[in-house]
Design a protein around this motif. Sequence first.
Motif, mmCIF file in Angstrom:
data_model
loop_
_atom_site.group_PDB
_atom_site.id
_atom_site.type_symbol
_atom_site.label_atom_id
_atom_site.label_comp_id
_atom_site.label_asym_id
_atom_site.label_seq_id
_atom_site.Cartn_x
_atom_site.Cartn_y
_atom_site.Cartn_z
ATOM 1 N N ARG A 107 0.844 -1.200 0.000
ATOM 2 C CA ARG A 107 0.000 0.000 0.000
ATOM 3 C C ARG A 107 0.877 1.247 0.000
ATOM 4 N NH1 ARG A 107 -5.078 -1.449 -1.498
ATOM 5 N NH2 ARG A 107 -5.651 -3.348 -0.423
ATOM 6 N N TRP A 108 0.362 2.310 -0.582
ATOM 7 C CA TRP A 108 1.117 3.555 -0.722
ATOM 8 C C TRP A 108 1.669 4.045 0.613
ATOM 9 C CZ3 TRP A 108 3.722 5.785 -4.251
ATOM 10 C CH2 TRP A 108 4.077 7.113 -4.162
ATOM 11 N N GLU A 109 0.860 3.961 1.653
ATOM 12 C CA GLU A 109 1.307 4.450 2.962
ATOM 13 C C GLU A 109 2.455 3.603 3.524
ATOM 14 O OE1 GLU A 109 -2.552 2.112 3.343
ATOM 15 O OE2 GLU A 109 -1.938 3.863 2.193
ATOM 16 N N ASP A 110 2.658 2.408 2.982
ATOM 17 C CA ASP A 110 3.731 1.531 3.440
ATOM 18 C C ASP A 110 4.983 1.598 2.559
ATOM 19 O OD1 ASP A 110 2.146 0.624 5.568
ATOM 20 O OD2 ASP A 110 1.199 -0.881 4.299
ATOM 21 N N VAL A 111 4.900 2.354 1.463
ATOM 22 C CA VAL A 111 6.083 2.557 0.621
ATOM 23 C C VAL A 111 7.044 3.447 1.415
ATOM 24 C CG1 VAL A 111 6.931 3.624 -1.509
ATOM 25 C CG2 VAL A 111 4.793 2.323 -1.539
ATOM 26 N N PRO A 112 8.315 3.071 1.506
ATOM 27 C CA PRO A 112 9.268 3.873 2.293
ATOM 28 C C PRO A 112 9.350 5.325 1.814
ATOM 29 C CG PRO A 112 10.251 1.788 1.603
ATOM 30 C CD PRO A 112 8.933 1.900 0.895
ATOM 31 N N GLU A 113 9.537 6.241 2.737
ATOM 32 C CA GLU A 113 9.614 7.668 2.405
ATOM 33 C C GLU A 113 10.813 7.989 1.513
ATOM 34 O OE1 GLU A 113 7.319 10.070 2.839
ATOM 35 O OE2 GLU A 113 6.066 8.492 3.686
ATOM 36 N N ASP A 114 11.841 7.149 1.568
ATOM 37 C CA ASP A 114 13.021 7.420 0.742
ATOM 38 C C ASP A 114 12.937 6.772 -0.645
ATOM 39 O OD1 ASP A 114 13.358 4.766 1.491
ATOM 40 O OD2 ASP A 114 15.406 5.023 2.200
ATOM 41 N N TRP A 115 11.808 6.133 -0.956
ATOM 42 C CA TRP A 115 11.577 5.569 -2.285
ATOM 43 C C TRP A 115 11.461 6.713 -3.284
ATOM 44 C CZ3 TRP A 115 7.352 6.074 -5.624
ATOM 45 C CH2 TRP A 115 7.302 5.183 -6.701
ATOM 46 N N GLY A 116 11.957 6.503 -4.480
ATOM 47 C CA GLY A 116 11.851 7.514 -5.532
ATOM 48 C C GLY A 116 11.269 6.920 -6.798
ATOM 49 N N CYS A 117 10.722 7.778 -7.618
ATOM 50 C CA CYS A 117 10.155 7.358 -8.898
ATOM 51 C C CYS A 117 11.227 6.619 -9.700
ATOM 52 C CB CYS A 117 9.664 8.568 -9.681
ATOM 53 S SG CYS A 117 9.003 8.160 -11.313
ATOM 54 N N PRO A 118 10.916 5.398 -10.170
ATOM 55 C CA PRO A 118 11.912 4.641 -10.918
ATOM 56 C C PRO A 118 12.242 5.246 -12.286
ATOM 57 C CG PRO A 118 9.854 3.427 -10.800
ATOM 58 C CD PRO A 118 9.700 4.633 -9.935
ATOM 59 N N LYS A 119 11.386 6.137 -12.774
ATOM 60 C CA LYS A 119 11.640 6.754 -14.078
ATOM 61 C C LYS A 119 12.443 8.049 -13.966
ATOM 62 C CE LYS A 119 8.447 5.915 -17.650
ATOM 63 N NZ LYS A 119 7.186 6.273 -18.290
ATOM 64 N N CYS A 120 12.069 8.922 -13.026
ATOM 65 C CA CYS A 120 12.699 10.241 -12.979
ATOM 66 C C CYS A 120 13.353 10.569 -11.644
ATOM 67 C CB CYS A 120 11.690 11.332 -13.338
ATOM 68 S SG CYS A 120 10.446 11.650 -12.063
ATOM 69 N N GLY A 121 13.158 9.716 -10.625
ATOM 70 C CA GLY A 121 13.782 9.947 -9.331
ATOM 71 C C GLY A 121 13.026 10.890 -8.411
ATOM 72 N N ALA A 122 11.834 11.329 -8.822
ATOM 73 C CA ALA A 122 11.045 12.243 -7.987
ATOM 74 C C ALA A 122 10.719 11.594 -6.639
ATOM 75 C CB ALA A 122 9.748 12.626 -8.697
ATOM 76 N N VAL A 123 10.622 12.415 -5.613
ATOM 77 C CA VAL A 123 10.303 11.924 -4.273
ATOM 78 C C VAL A 123 8.840 11.493 -4.196
ATOM 79 C CG1 VAL A 123 12.103 13.292 -3.163
ATOM 80 C CG2 VAL A 123 9.800 14.242 -3.411
ATOM 81 N N LYS A 124 8.544 10.691 -3.201
ATOM 82 C CA LYS A 124 7.195 10.142 -2.998
ATOM 83 C C LYS A 124 6.128 11.236 -2.942
ATOM 84 C CE LYS A 124 4.740 7.170 0.252
ATOM 85 N NZ LYS A 124 4.814 6.432 1.489
ATOM 86 N N ALA A 125 6.467 12.376 -2.384
ATOM 87 C CA ALA A 125 5.513 13.488 -2.259
ATOM 88 C C ALA A 125 5.054 14.035 -3.603
ATOM 89 C CB ALA A 125 6.115 14.606 -1.415
ATOM 90 N N MET A 126 5.762 13.697 -4.673
ATOM 91 C CA MET A 126 5.403 14.182 -6.005
ATOM 92 C C MET A 126 4.369 13.302 -6.704
ATOM 93 S SD MET A 126 6.889 17.033 -6.434
ATOM 94 C CE MET A 126 6.620 17.288 -8.181
ATOM 95 N N PHE A 127 3.840 12.318 -6.000
ATOM 96 C CA PHE A 127 2.820 11.431 -6.562
ATOM 97 C C PHE A 127 1.445 11.821 -6.042
ATOM 98 C CE2 PHE A 127 6.496 9.096 -7.612
ATOM 99 C CZ PHE A 127 6.172 8.132 -8.545
ATOM 100 N N THR A 128 0.442 11.720 -6.905
ATOM 101 C CA THR A 128 -0.930 12.011 -6.513
ATOM 102 C C THR A 128 -1.817 10.808 -6.810
ATOM 103 O OG1 THR A 128 -1.373 13.024 -8.666
ATOM 104 C CG2 THR A 128 -0.753 14.502 -6.880
#
Length: 56
Positions: free
Chosen positions: A32-53
């Motif tokens: 689940r999204w809430e369980d994805v680590p905060e230091d995970w980044g977008c595999p395509k561009c490296g954006a931080v988790k906060a950049m996902f909607t």
Amino acid sequence: MAEFRKYKCKTCGHIYDEQLGDPRNGVAPGTRWEDVPEDWGCPKCGAVKAMFTLMR
């Protein structure tokens, strides 16, 4: 059980699907999204988790 959700990167448009996870980057299918680590980044561009909607 709640339906799996999808989240879209605001930077590049990559979709994180909870059902599929991101196993190449250490996030197992079904994570689940809430369980994805905060230091995970977008595999395509490296954006931080906060950049996902949440996709509706």
